[in-house]
Design an enzyme around this catalytic site. Structure first.
Site, mmCIF file in Angstrom:
data_model
loop_
_atom_site.group_PDB
_atom_site.id
_atom_site.type_symbol
_atom_site.label_atom_id
_atom_site.label_comp_id
_atom_site.label_asym_id
_atom_site.label_seq_id
_atom_site.Cartn_x
_atom_site.Cartn_y
_atom_site.Cartn_z
ATOM 1 N N HIS A 178 0.847 -1.205 0.000
ATOM 2 C CA HIS A 178 0.000 0.000 0.000
ATOM 3 C C HIS A 178 0.881 1.254 0.000
ATOM 4 O O HIS A 178 0.674 2.188 0.782
ATOM 5 C CB HIS A 178 -0.952 -0.001 1.193
ATOM 6 C CG HIS A 178 -1.970 -1.105 1.126
ATOM 7 N ND1 HIS A 178 -3.250 -0.913 0.686
ATOM 8 C CD2 HIS A 178 -1.861 -2.435 1.393
ATOM 9 C CE1 HIS A 178 -3.906 -2.068 0.713
ATOM 10 N NE2 HIS A 178 -3.078 -3.010 1.134
ATOM 11 N N TYR B 101 4.147 -4.688 10.051
ATOM 12 C CA TYR B 101 3.977 -3.249 9.832
ATOM 13 C C TYR B 101 5.120 -2.488 10.525
ATOM 14 O O TYR B 101 5.638 -1.506 9.994
ATOM 15 C CB TYR B 101 2.608 -2.778 10.337
ATOM 16 C CG TYR B 101 1.456 -3.254 9.462
ATOM 17 C CD1 TYR B 101 1.473 -4.528 8.895
ATOM 18 C CD2 TYR B 101 0.362 -2.451 9.195
ATOM 19 C CE1 TYR B 101 0.437 -4.974 8.086
ATOM 20 C CE2 TYR B 101 -0.682 -2.891 8.380
ATOM 21 C CZ TYR B 101 -0.639 -4.155 7.834
ATOM 22 O OH TYR B 101 -1.672 -4.599 7.035
HETATM 23 C C1 HEM Z 1 0.298 -11.710 6.540
HETATM 24 C C2 HEM Z 1 -0.561 -10.699 6.381
HETATM 25 C C3 HEM Z 1 -0.152 -9.290 6.038
HETATM 26 C C4 HEM Z 1 1.074 -8.706 5.976
HETATM 27 C C5 HEM Z 1 2.442 -9.345 6.241
HETATM 28 C C6 HEM Z 1 0.866 -7.315 5.614
HETATM 29 C C7 HEM Z 1 1.877 -6.384 5.448
HETATM 30 C C8 HEM Z 1 1.695 -5.029 5.285
HETATM 31 C C9 HEM Z 1 2.739 -4.035 5.363
HETATM 32 C C10 HEM Z 1 4.214 -4.337 5.604
HETATM 33 C C11 HEM Z 1 2.164 -2.819 5.206
HETATM 34 C C12 HEM Z 1 2.857 -1.451 5.261
HETATM 35 C C13 HEM Z 1 2.835 -0.969 6.730
HETATM 36 C C14 HEM Z 1 3.515 0.353 6.978
HETATM 37 O O1 HEM Z 1 4.638 0.562 6.522
HETATM 38 O O2 HEM Z 1 2.910 1.196 7.681
HETATM 39 C C15 HEM Z 1 0.748 -3.035 4.999
HETATM 40 C C16 HEM Z 1 -0.187 -2.049 4.798
HETATM 41 C C17 HEM Z 1 -1.530 -2.287 4.644
HETATM 42 N N1 HEM Z 1 -2.189 -3.495 4.712
HETATM 43 FE FE1 HEM Z 1 -1.330 -5.267 5.096
HETATM 44 N N2 HEM Z 1 -0.481 -7.078 5.470
HETATM 45 C C18 HEM Z 1 -1.135 -8.257 5.714
HETATM 46 C C19 HEM Z 1 -2.496 -8.464 5.686
HETATM 47 C C20 HEM Z 1 -3.424 -7.512 5.403
HETATM 48 C C21 HEM Z 1 -4.845 -7.714 5.425
HETATM 49 C C22 HEM Z 1 -5.549 -9.033 5.789
HETATM 50 C C23 HEM Z 1 -5.413 -6.530 5.092
HETATM 51 C C24 HEM Z 1 -6.887 -6.244 4.991
HETATM 52 C C25 HEM Z 1 -7.645 -5.974 5.993
HETATM 53 C C26 HEM Z 1 -4.351 -5.566 4.870
HETATM 54 C C27 HEM Z 1 -4.524 -4.235 4.527
HETATM 55 C C28 HEM Z 1 -3.520 -3.282 4.498
HETATM 56 C C29 HEM Z 1 -3.749 -1.870 4.254
HETATM 57 C C30 HEM Z 1 -5.088 -1.198 3.934
HETATM 58 C C31 HEM Z 1 -2.507 -1.243 4.376
HETATM 59 C C32 HEM Z 1 -2.217 0.257 4.257
HETATM 60 C C33 HEM Z 1 -2.349 0.887 5.639
HETATM 61 C C34 HEM Z 1 -2.042 2.365 5.606
HETATM 62 O O3 HEM Z 1 -2.712 3.070 4.829
HETATM 63 O O4 HEM Z 1 -1.164 2.810 6.365
HETATM 64 N N3 HEM Z 1 -3.166 -6.193 5.079
HETATM 65 N N4 HEM Z 1 0.484 -4.391 5.038
#
Ligand code: HEM
Length: 312
Positions: free
Chosen positions: A32, A301
Site C-alpha cells: 500500500h 507493519y
Molecule cells: C500476513 C498478512 C499481512 C502482511 C504481512 C501485511 C503487510 C503489510 C505491510 C508491511 C504494510 C505497510 C505498513 C507500513 O509501513 O505502515 C501493509 C499495509 C496495509 N495493509 Fe497489510 N499485510 C497483511 C495483511 C493484510 C490484510 C488481511 C489486510 C486487509 C484488511 C491488509 C490491509 C492493508 C492496508 C489497507 C494497508 C495500508 C495501511 C495504511 O494506509 O497505512 N493487510 N500491510
C-alpha cells in the site's frame, strides 16, 4: 542444533519477500505504498453501544484521519489497474489516544497463517530476467493450499472503482466486542459507500491518469462530504475467528454502527504518511481475535515502518 524461527524473524522474512515481489522503494510502505490522507468525522449510530464499550461506538462523533491506498508495494503503479485498494481509519479518541481500523476491497484473505504468507510470496517472486512471476509456481501454491481460492477468486473479480468513494472495503479479521455487563461476542467490519458501487471498464480505466483516484476524490469533496457506513456482522457460535480465508454465513445479523464523513484532504500529508495504521491498535471494549494473521500484522507493519522511516 537448529533454532525454530521466531515471529520476529518471520516478519523480516515477510517484508523481505514483499520487497522481492515489488522492489524496494525507499521511504515508502512495503505494501500500500501510494496513498493519500483525508480529514473525517465518524458519527456512531448508537447501535453498537449495547454490544461494546468502545469509546467511538457510543453516541458522540469523533474526528478521524483516513488513508486511501493502492495495495501495490510499488508507489508508481497506476491507479487504473485491477488491484487492491485500502482504507485505513484512525479514530482520534482524545488525549492523544487513537484506535485504527484497516480494510481492503476484498472480503477474505488469501492465507490463514503468517507462514503461508511467506510461502505465497515465494511463489509470487519475480524472475530477475523477465520481471514477471511464474504462473506455474502460483498455480502449484494454490493447488497445495485450496483455502486460498476464495481470496484469489475475489481478487480476480475486484472492480476498478470510479472513485475511492465508490468501493466496498472489509477489515477481514474477526474482533471481539465486550459490553458494560462483560458479555462478549465476535464481529467483522465492512465499509459501505453511500455513493454505491461504481466501477470502470478496463478500457475506460486505461484512459485514466495514473493518479486519477486521488484527483477524483479531491474533486468529489468540492460537492460535500464523502460518506461510508460501517456495517458489522455479528458472529455466532462456531463461526471461525482464527481463519481469515473463510467468510461467515451471509445470513448473519448485521448492524450499521456509524457513518464516516470524509471532508477534506489532510493539510499535513507528510505527517500522516509517516504514521502506522495498525489493525491491532484496538481500544477498551474491542479485543483481537485468535487469528494468527492479525497478530502477525503488527510485527510486519513495524518492520516496514522501521525500514521506511530510516530512508530504506
Ligand atoms: C500476513 C498478512 C499481512 C502482511 C504481512 C501485511 C503487510 C503489510 C505491510 C508491511 C504494510 C505497510 C505498513 C507500513 O509501513 O505502515 C501493509 C499495509 C496495509 N495493509 Fe497489510 N499485510 C497483511 C495483511 C493484510 C490484510 C488481511 C489486510 C486487509 C484488511 C491488509 C490491509 C492493508 C492496508 C489497507 C494497508 C495500508 C495501511 C495504511 O494506509 O497505512 N493487510 N500491510
Amino acid at each position: 542444533m537448529t533454532s525454530s524461527p521466531t515471529t520476529h524473524d518471520l516478519a523480516v522474512d515477510a517484508v523481505d519477500g514483499m520487497e522481492q515481489v515489488s522492489g524496494t522503494h525507499p521511504g515508502y510502505r512495503r505494501a500500500h505504498a501510494r496513498g493519500v490522507c483525508f480529514d473525517a468525522t465518524f458519527t456512531p449510530t448508537g447501535a453498537a453501544a449495547e454490544l461494546t464499550t468502545a469509546a467511538h461506538l457510543q453516541q458522540e462523533p469523533v474526528p478521524a484521519t483516513v488513508r486511501f491506498s493502492n495495495s501495490e508495494g510499488n508507489p508508481h503503479s497506476p491507479d487504473g489497474r485491477r488491484s487492491g485498494r485500502g482504507i485505513a481509519v484512525k479514530f482520534h479518541l482524545g488525549h492523544g489516544v487513537d484506535t485504527d481500523l484497516v480494510a481492503v476491497n476484498l472480503p477474505v484473505f488469501v492465507v490463514s497463517t503468517p507462514e503461508h504468507f511467506v510461502k505465497l510470496l515465494g511463489a509470487l517472486k519475480k524472475d530477475p530476467h523477465t520481471g514477471q512471476n511464474d504462473p506455474a509456481l502460483l498455480g502449484a501454491y494454490i493447488k497445495d493450499n485450496p483455502e486460498a481460492i476464495p481470496g484469489f477468486t475475489a481478487a480476480g473479480a475486484m472492480p476498478i472503482p470510479v472513485s475511492y468513494g465508490t468501493a466496498k472495503y472489509w477489515a477481514i479479521h474477526a474482533f471481539r466486542w465486550t459490553n458494560a455487563a462483560g458479555e462478549s461476542r465476535y464481529v467483522r467490519y465492512r465499509w459501505e459507500p453511500a455513493a454505491g458501487l461504481q466501477e470502470l471498464s478496463p478500457e475506460d480505466a486505461g484512459h485514466q491518469t495514473p493518479e486519477y483516484l486521488t484527483d477524483e476524490l479531491t474533486q468529489r469533496l468540492l460537492d460535500g462530504p464523502v460518506r461510508f457506513t460501517l456495517h458489522v456482522q455479528l458472529g455466532e457460535d462456531g463461526d471461525p475467528t482464527n481463519d481469515c480465508t473463510k467468510a461467515w454465513p451471509a445470513e448473519r445479523t448485521e448492524i450499521a454502527v456509524g457513518h464516516l464523513d470524509i471532508t477534506a484532504t489532510s493539510a499535513d500529508q507528510e505527517h500522516w504518511a509517516g504514521q502506522v495504521f495498525d489493525p491491532t491498535r484496538v481500544t477498551p471494549g474491542i479485543d483481537l481475535s485468535d487469528d494468527p494473521v492479525l497478530a502477525f500484522r503488527t510485527r510486519a507493519y513495524a518492520e516496514s515502518f522501521a525500514r521506511r522511516s530510516h530512508g530504506g
